[in-house]
Enzyme design. Structure first.
Site, PDB file in Angstrom:
ATOM      1  N   ALA A  61       0.853  -1.195   0.000  1.00 53.24           N
ATOM      2  CA  ALA A  61       0.000   0.000   0.000  1.00 53.24           C
ATOM      3  C   ALA A  61       0.889   1.245   0.000  1.00 53.24           C
ATOM      4  CB  ALA A  61      -0.878  -0.002   1.244  1.00 53.24           C
ATOM      5  N   GLY A 100       0.813  -5.126   0.989  1.00 52.92           N
ATOM      6  CA  GLY A 100      -0.279  -5.253   0.023  1.00 52.92           C
ATOM      7  C   GLY A 100       0.186  -5.880  -1.285  1.00 52.92           C
ATOM      8  N   GLU A 103       0.005  -9.442  -0.660  1.00 58.89           N
ATOM      9  CA  GLU A 103      -1.418  -9.818  -0.609  1.00 58.89           C
ATOM     10  C   GLU A 103      -2.005  -9.878  -2.019  1.00 58.89           C
ATOM     11  OE1 GLU A 103      -1.989  -6.679   2.320  1.00 58.89           O
ATOM     12  OE2 GLU A 103      -3.047  -8.130   3.574  1.00 58.89           O
ATOM     13  N   GLU A 123       3.850  -5.162   7.547  1.00 57.81           N
ATOM     14  CA  GLU A 123       2.901  -4.194   8.118  1.00 57.81           C
ATOM     15  C   GLU A 123       3.112  -3.987   9.606  1.00 57.81           C
ATOM     16  OE1 GLU A 123       2.202  -6.398   5.853  1.00 57.81           O
ATOM     17  OE2 GLU A 123       0.654  -5.707   4.469  1.00 57.81           O
TER      18      GLU A 123
HETATM   19  C1  3H9 Z   1       0.422  -2.259   3.398  1.00 57.80           C
HETATM   20  O1  3H9 Z   1       0.734  -2.778   2.369  1.00 57.80           O
HETATM   21  C2  3H9 Z   1      -0.974  -2.404   4.005  1.00 57.80           C
HETATM   22  C3  3H9 Z   1      -1.769  -3.509   3.394  1.00 57.80           C
HETATM   23  O2  3H9 Z   1      -1.584  -4.711   4.085  1.00 57.80           O
HETATM   24  C4  3H9 Z   1      -3.250  -3.337   3.387  1.00 57.80           C
HETATM   25  C5  3H9 Z   1      -3.912  -2.069   3.568  1.00 57.80           C
HETATM   26  C6  3H9 Z   1      -5.384  -2.157   3.463  1.00 57.80           C
HETATM   27  N1  3H9 Z   1       4.575   3.521   0.161  1.00 57.80           N
HETATM   28  O3  3H9 Z   1      13.290   2.208   1.028  1.00 57.80           O
HETATM   29  P1  3H9 Z   1      13.715   2.925  -0.183  1.00 57.80           P
HETATM   30  C7  3H9 Z   1       9.322   5.090  -0.906  1.00 57.80           C
HETATM   31  S1  3H9 Z   1       1.502  -1.286   4.271  1.00 57.80           S
HETATM   32  C8  3H9 Z   1       5.016   4.738  -0.138  1.00 57.80           C
HETATM   33  O4  3H9 Z   1      14.713   4.002  -0.031  1.00 57.80           O
HETATM   34  P2  3H9 Z   1      14.943   0.526  -1.157  1.00 57.80           P
HETATM   35  C9  3H9 Z   1      10.329   5.491   0.153  1.00 57.80           C
HETATM   36  O5  3H9 Z   1       9.767   6.359   1.100  1.00 57.80           O
HETATM   37  C10 3H9 Z   1       2.963  -1.247   3.256  1.00 57.80           C
HETATM   38  N2  3H9 Z   1       6.321   5.014  -0.369  1.00 57.80           N
HETATM   39  O6  3H9 Z   1      14.211   1.913  -1.326  1.00 57.80           O
HETATM   40  C11 3H9 Z   1      11.392   6.145  -0.700  1.00 57.80           C
HETATM   41  O7  3H9 Z   1      10.927   7.439  -1.019  1.00 57.80           O
HETATM   42  P3  3H9 Z   1      11.948   8.647  -1.222  1.00 57.80           P
HETATM   43  C12 3H9 Z   1       3.757  -2.483   3.403  1.00 57.80           C
HETATM   44  C13 3H9 Z   1       7.177   3.996  -0.313  1.00 57.80           C
HETATM   45  O8  3H9 Z   1      15.250   0.075  -2.513  1.00 57.80           O
HETATM   46  C14 3H9 Z   1      11.379   5.325  -1.982  1.00 57.80           C
HETATM   47  O9  3H9 Z   1      10.108   4.680  -2.011  1.00 57.80           O
HETATM   48  N3  3H9 Z   1       4.989  -2.366   2.665  1.00 57.80           N
HETATM   49  C15 3H9 Z   1       6.769   2.710  -0.021  1.00 57.80           C
HETATM   50  O10 3H9 Z   1      16.049   0.628  -0.174  1.00 57.80           O
HETATM   51  C16 3H9 Z   1      12.463   4.291  -2.048  1.00 57.80           C
HETATM   52  O11 3H9 Z   1      12.403   3.497  -0.860  1.00 57.80           O
HETATM   53  C17 3H9 Z   1       6.158  -2.021   3.254  1.00 57.80           C
HETATM   54  O12 3H9 Z   1       6.235  -1.854   4.444  1.00 57.80           O
HETATM   55  C18 3H9 Z   1       5.401   2.471   0.221  1.00 57.80           C
HETATM   56  N4  3H9 Z   1       4.920   1.265   0.491  1.00 57.80           N
HETATM   57  O13 3H9 Z   1      13.856  -0.442  -0.489  1.00 57.80           O
HETATM   58  C19 3H9 Z   1       7.338  -1.892   2.349  1.00 57.80           C
HETATM   59  N5  3H9 Z   1       7.849   1.902  -0.019  1.00 57.80           N
HETATM   60  O14 3H9 Z   1      12.749   8.309  -2.437  1.00 57.80           O
HETATM   61  C20 3H9 Z   1       8.011  -0.560   2.594  1.00 57.80           C
HETATM   62  C21 3H9 Z   1       8.903   2.679  -0.317  1.00 57.80           C
HETATM   63  O15 3H9 Z   1      11.062   9.834  -1.416  1.00 57.80           O
HETATM   64  N6  3H9 Z   1       9.131  -0.344   1.710  1.00 57.80           N
HETATM   65  N7  3H9 Z   1       8.498   3.942  -0.503  1.00 57.80           N
HETATM   66  O16 3H9 Z   1      12.775   8.736   0.018  1.00 57.80           O
HETATM   67  C22 3H9 Z   1      10.332  -0.933   1.882  1.00 57.80           C
HETATM   68  O17 3H9 Z   1      10.540  -1.753   2.756  1.00 57.80           O
HETATM   69  C23 3H9 Z   1      11.433  -0.512   0.974  1.00 57.80           C
HETATM   70  O18 3H9 Z   1      11.121   0.746   0.456  1.00 57.80           O
HETATM   71  C24 3H9 Z   1      11.697  -1.475  -0.219  1.00 57.80           C
HETATM   72  C25 3H9 Z   1      12.714  -0.814  -1.187  1.00 57.80           C
HETATM   73  C26 3H9 Z   1      12.277  -2.775   0.316  1.00 57.80           C
HETATM   74  C27 3H9 Z   1      10.430  -1.732  -0.981  1.00 57.80           C
END
Ligand code: 3H9
Length: 719
Positions: A61, A100, A103, A123
Site C-alpha cells: 500500500a 499489500g 497480498e 505491516e
Molecule cells: C500495506 O501494504 C498495508 C496492506 O496490508 C493493506 C492495507 C489495506 N509507500 O526504502 P527505499 C518510498 S503497508 C510509499 O529508499 P529501497 C520510500 O519512502 C505497506 N512510499 O528503497 C522512498 O521514497 P523517497 C507495506 C514507499 O530500494 C522510496 O520509495 N509495505 C513505499 O532501499 C524508495 O524506498 C512495506 O512496508 C510504500 N509502500 O527499499 C514496504 N515503499 O525516495 C516498505 C517505499 O522519497 N518499503 N516507498 O525517500 C520498503 O521496505 C522498501 O522501500 C523497499 C525498497 C524494500 C520496498
C-alpha cells in the site's frame, strides 16, 4: 499507473507502473480494477499475468496515503474480485512483493518468483497488520505456525524460502514475467477452485491455544507495550477459527483499532524519517543529490580498542581493504586476534567466507601513505588525537580523507592541525560498531561537500543509517544525553532508585534503562571527562558549594560510585551488581541503596515518592528540550534526524517515534507546561527551562513535526 497489453495473443499482461516501488496508490488500485475488468470481459483473453515495472513487483500500500482519507477503490474487494475471476491470474514477482504487494500475489492463482525476489508482510513494523486479507490467506496457504512467524515479525523471506513454504509455485533465474506468461498459457485449461487461497481450510495445529499463547508471550517479551503484533495474533486466530468471510471482518476491525493509534503514526513516521535522514544539505546549497562521493577502496583504522575493532569488521565485510594500526605489539596482536574472530563468526552467521585477505595489521603509520581514507579511533583525548592528525597529514597522500571517531570532541580543531581541513570529517560510530546501525557524520565548518558525501555513502555501504550533524560538544546524540542523564541522577537524589528509574524507562519501551545502559557502556569514561572538565576530582574549586558546579545543580553520586571502583558490567559492579566482571545479569545492590541513603542524610534531603510519570516527563522532556535547542543551533537539520539518532543509537522505542516525535505526540503545549512546572521547582537546572523554539512552536499552534523546519530560523546553521 498500470499498463495493459495483450501478449502471445491471449494473455493480458498488467504491469504496475508507480515508481519507485509500484506502491498500491489509489491511482494504481483504480488502474488494476480497470485492467482486470477489461481482461475478464475480453473473450480473446484466456489468462492474466500481473507484474511490476523496473523489476519490482510491488512494495505494498502507498504509506503516504495513510495520512489522509481513503480515496479510490478499497483493496479488499478489489483483491477478492481478482481471486474470484474465472481466468487464471499469475503473479510474476521480481524484486519485492511486500505488504499489500504480497497480498496481491496471494490472490493470484499462481505465483512465479525470480530467484532474487524478497517477499514479506512488514505491516507490523508500521504499527498495522496485513489488512487486505493477508492474515486470512497466508495461514490457509502455509499453516498457522509459519504464517504467525512471518506476520508477527514482518520478516522478509527469499524466493527460495517462499518456495519451501509453499507460497510460490516456481522460482526462476530467467525473466519472471516471461516465465509467468508461459505458465499462464499452460494453466488455462486447469480448474481454479483449489487455487483460490481464501477457499482453503486452514490447517490447524493440535494445540492452537497453546501455540497462540506461546507466541503471545514471546511477542510481549520482545516488544514490550507494542500493540500491532498482538493484533496480528488475534487476526491469525480468526483465520484458524472462522470462515474467510468472518475472518476478513475481524481483520478489518483489528486494523481499524491499530490504524488510528499513536503507535501506528509513530512507526510510519519512523519509516519516512529513516529515509529522510540520508538527505543532507549544507548552507552552501551542496546536498546529497548534487555532491559526488569518492569511491573508497582502501581504509585505515588507528586504534584497535573496542570501537576500532568494530569499525575494521564493518569495513572489511563490505569488501574494503583495511590497514589496522596500533601503537604496541601486544595491543596489535590482541586486536588482530579479536578482529579475525569477529569476522569469522560474522561470516559463519551469514554463510559466506570471511574476508581476512583484506586485512593488514601494522605498528607503523608509514604504511598508510596510499589509503583512500583513515578513521582515527584512539583514546578520547584531544591532545593525542591532534598528534595523530598531524602525523597523518605528513604520511598520507594529499587526497586521503581523514576521519575521526570522536564521540564529542571538536572536529574542526582536529581539522585545524592538518594540511587538508576540507578533507576532515567526524564519523561517530556507536559501540559495538559492527552491530549498531547509527553513524553520526559530523560536518565541520571546513568539511567539503565531497568529504561529507563520501562519509555518508560509506556509512550506507556498511549498512549504517548515516545522519549528518553539525560540530558542537557531544554533537546531537551525546549532547542530548547529558540532560537526560542529569535528570536521572537528580531523581536519585530526590528519592528514586536506579531500578525504579530503569523500570519506568523500560516500561516506556527503551531497550535499557539509563542506569543499566550506563553500566553496559562503562562509568569510568564519563568520570574521566568530568575530572578533565574540573567538575570533580582535585581540580574542583573549593569555593563551589556542594552539589553545585559552574552555577548550576550538580549531582556527585556518579563520581562517588566510580570512586569505589564500580565502573559497571566490566568490573562486576556499577549501579547494579553482576555475578562476575563482564556479567550481564543486573541485580539491585544494597550497597548502592546505602550509599543513596547516606548521601541524602548528609545533605539533609528528605526522600519523596516519585511517580513513574515524573520520571518519564523529567527524563524525556529534558531530552526533547535539548533537541529543540539543537534545532535552533542548526546542529541537526530536522527533527527527523534527531529521532533517527535516538532510535538507532540510544534504544528509543520505535513505537514512540523518537524524542521529538514523542513530544509532538504528547502535545507541545503540554510539554511546555510540564517543563515550566519542573523548571520552577528546580530553577538551578537550566536544561529544564523551555527552549525558545518550543515556545515559538506552541505560539504558532503546535504544527506537526514535519512542519517545524519552516519555523526554525537559524542564523548560524551548521547544516
Ligand atoms: C500495506 O501494504 C498495508 C496492506 O496490508 C493493506 C492495507 C489495506 N509507500 O526504502 P527505499 C518510498 S503497508 C510509499 O529508499 P529501497 C520510500 O519512502 C505497506 N512510499 O528503497 C522512498 O521514497 P523517497 C507495506 C514507499 O530500494 C522510496 O520509495 N509495505 C513505499 O532501499 C524508495 O524506498 C512495506 O512496508 C510504500 N509502500 O527499499 C514496504 N515503499 O525516495 C516498505 C517505499 O522519497 N518499503 N516507498 O525517500 C520498503 O521496505 C522498501 O522501500 C523497499 C525498497 C524494500 C520496498
Amino acid at each position: 499507473m498500470a499498463r495493459y497489453e495483450l501478449v502471445k495473443r491471449s494473455v493480458a499482461l498488467i504491469t504496475l507502473t508507480n515508481p519507485p516501488v509500484n506502491a498500491l496508490s489509489s491511482a494504481v488500485r483504480h488502474a488494476i480494477a480497470k485492467s482486470m475488468d477489461h481482461a475478464l470481459n475480453d473473450p480473446k483473453v484466456t489468462a492474466v499475468v500481473i507484474c511490476g515495472e523496473n523489476g519490482r513487483f510491488c512494495g505494498g500500500a502507498d504509506i503516504r496515503e495513510f495520512a489522509g482519507p481513503l480515496r479510490g477503490p478499497p483493496l479488499v474487494p478489489l483483491l477478492d474480485a481478482i481471486e474470484a475471476g474465472e481466468k487464471p491470474v499469475v503473479a510474476a514477482i521480481e524484486g519485492v512483493a511486500l505488504g499489500g504487494g504480497f497480498e496481491l500475489a496471494l490472490v493470484c492463482h499462481y505465483r512465479i518468483a525470480h530467484f532474487k525476489a524478497r517477499l514479506g508482510l512488514p505491516e507490523v513494523t508500521l504499527g498495522i497488520l496485513p489488512a487486505a486479507g493477508g492474515t486470512q490467506r497466508l495461514p490457509r496457504l502455509i499453516g498457522i505456525p509459519a504464517a504467525l512467524e512471518l506476520i508477527t515479525t514482518g520478516r522478509h523471506i527469499s524466493a527460495q524460502e517462499a518456495l519451501k513454504l509453499g507460497i510460490v509455485d516456481q522460482v526462476t533465474e530467467q525473466n519472471a514475467c516471461e516465465v509467468a506468461v508461459e505458465f499462464a498459457l499452460r494453466a488455462v485449461a486447469k480448474p481454479l477452485s483449489s487455487r483460490r487461497v481464501s477457499m482453503l481450510t486452514t490447517p490447524c495445529p493440535p494445540d492452537l491455544d497453546g501455540l497462540l499463547e506461546a507466541v503471545t508471550m514471546q511477542v510481549k517479551k520482545k516488544a514490550r507495550g507494542v500493540m500491532a503484533p498482538l493484533a496480528c495474533i488475534q487476526a491469525v486466530r480468526a483465520a484458524a477459527t472462522m470462515p474467510y468471510s468472518k475472518g476478513i471482518k475481524r481483520e478489518s476491525e483489528l486494523m481499524a483499532t491499530l490504524f488510528n493509534s499513536g503507535q501506528a503514526r509513530a512507526l510510519q513516521y519512523c519509516f519516512f524519517a529513516q529515509r529522510t535522514a540520508g538527505k543532507w544539505t549544507l548552507p552552501s546549497g551542496a546536498q546529497w543529490n548534487n555532491s559526488k562521493p569518492r569511491e573508497i577502496r582502501s581504509a585505515a583504522i588507528i586504534g584497535l580498542g573496542t570501537m576500532g575493532r568494530g569499525i575494521v569488521v564493518s569495513l572489511a565485510r563490505v569488501g574494503i581493504s583495511v590497514i589496522a594500526v596500533e601503537s604496541e605489539k601486544k595491543l596489535l596482536e590482541t586486536g588482530k586476534q579479536m578482529v579475525i574472530g569477529m569476522l569469522e563468526r560474522d561470516a559463519k552467521r551469514r554463510g559466506v567466507s570471511a574476508s581476512l585477505n583484506l586485512l593488514k595489521f601494522t605498528l607503523s603509520l608509514q604504511d598508510l601513505k596510499d589509503v583512500d581514507l583513515v578513521i582515527e579511533a584512539v583514546f578520547e583525548d584531544m591532545a593525542l588525537k591532534k598528534r595523530v592528525f598531524q602525523e597523518l597529514s605528513k604520511v598520507c597522500r594529499p587526497a586521503t580523507l581523514l576521519c575521526t571517531n570522536t564521540s564529542g570532541l571538536d572536529v574542526d580543531a582536529l581539522a585545524g592541525v592538518t594540511d587538508r581541513p576540507h578533507l576532515v570529517v567526524g564519523m561517530h560510530f556507536f559501540s559495538p560498531a559492527h552491530v549498531m546501525k547509527l553513524l553520526e557524520v559530523v560536518c565541520g565548518p571546513r568539511s567539503s561537500s565531497e568529504t561529507i558525501a563520501t562519509a555518508m555513502i560509506l556509512g550506507k555501504r556498511m549498512g549504517k543509517v548515516s545522519v549528518a550533524v553539525g560540530n558542537c560538544p557531544g554533537f546531537v546524540g551525546n549532547r542530548m544525553l547529558k540532560p537526560y542523564l542529569d535528570q536521572a541522577t537528580f531523581l536519585l537524589e530526590e528519592g528514586a532508585t536506579p531500578e525504579q528509574i530503569d523500570k519506568a524507562l523500560e516500561d516506556f519501551g527503551f531497550a535499557m534503562g539509563v542506569f543499566r545502559m550506563s553500566d553496559l557502556a562503562g562509568l569510568d569514561v564519563g568520570w574521566r571527562v568530568r575530572k578533565e572538565s574540573g567538575l570533580t576530582g582535585p581540580d574542583v574549586d573549593p569555593k563551589n558549594p556542594p552539589r553545585r558546579r559552574q552555577g548550576r545543580r550538580y549531582c556527585p553520586i556518579p563520581d562517588m560510585v566510580c570512586e569505589q571502583g564500580r565502573f559497571g558490567q566490566k568490573t562486576g559492579r556499577g549501579w547494579y551488581m553482576y555475578d562476575k566482571p563482564g556479567g550481564t545479569n543486573a541485580k539491585p545492590d544494597p550497597l548502592i541503596q546505602n550509599l543513596l541513603e547516606m548521601y541524602r542524610s548528609r545533605y539533609g534531603i528528605q526522600p519523596r515518592n516519585i511517580s513513574d510519570q515524573e520520571i518519564i516527563e523529567r527524563c524525556l522532556f529534558a531530552l526533547a528540550n535539548e533537541g529543540f535547542r539543537i534545532l535552533e543551533d542548526g546542529i541537526a537539520a530536522r527533527p527527523e534526524d534527531i529521532d533517527v539518532i535516538y532510535l538507532f543509537g540510544y534504544g528509543f522505542p520505535r513505537h514512540g517515534g523518537g524524542p521529538m516525535f514523542y513530544a509532538s505526540m504528547v502535545g507541545l503545549e503540554r510539554v511546555l507546561e510540564r517543563l515550566e512546572h519542573y523548571h520552577q521547582a528546580h530553577p538551578d537546572v537550566p536544561h529544564l527551562e523551555p527552549s525558545p523554539l518550543l515556545k515559538k512552536l506552541v505560539a504558532c499552534g503546535s504544527p506537526p513535526v514535519q512542519k517545524w523546519r519552516e519555523h526554525i530560523k537559524t542564523m548560524h546553521s551548521h547544516l
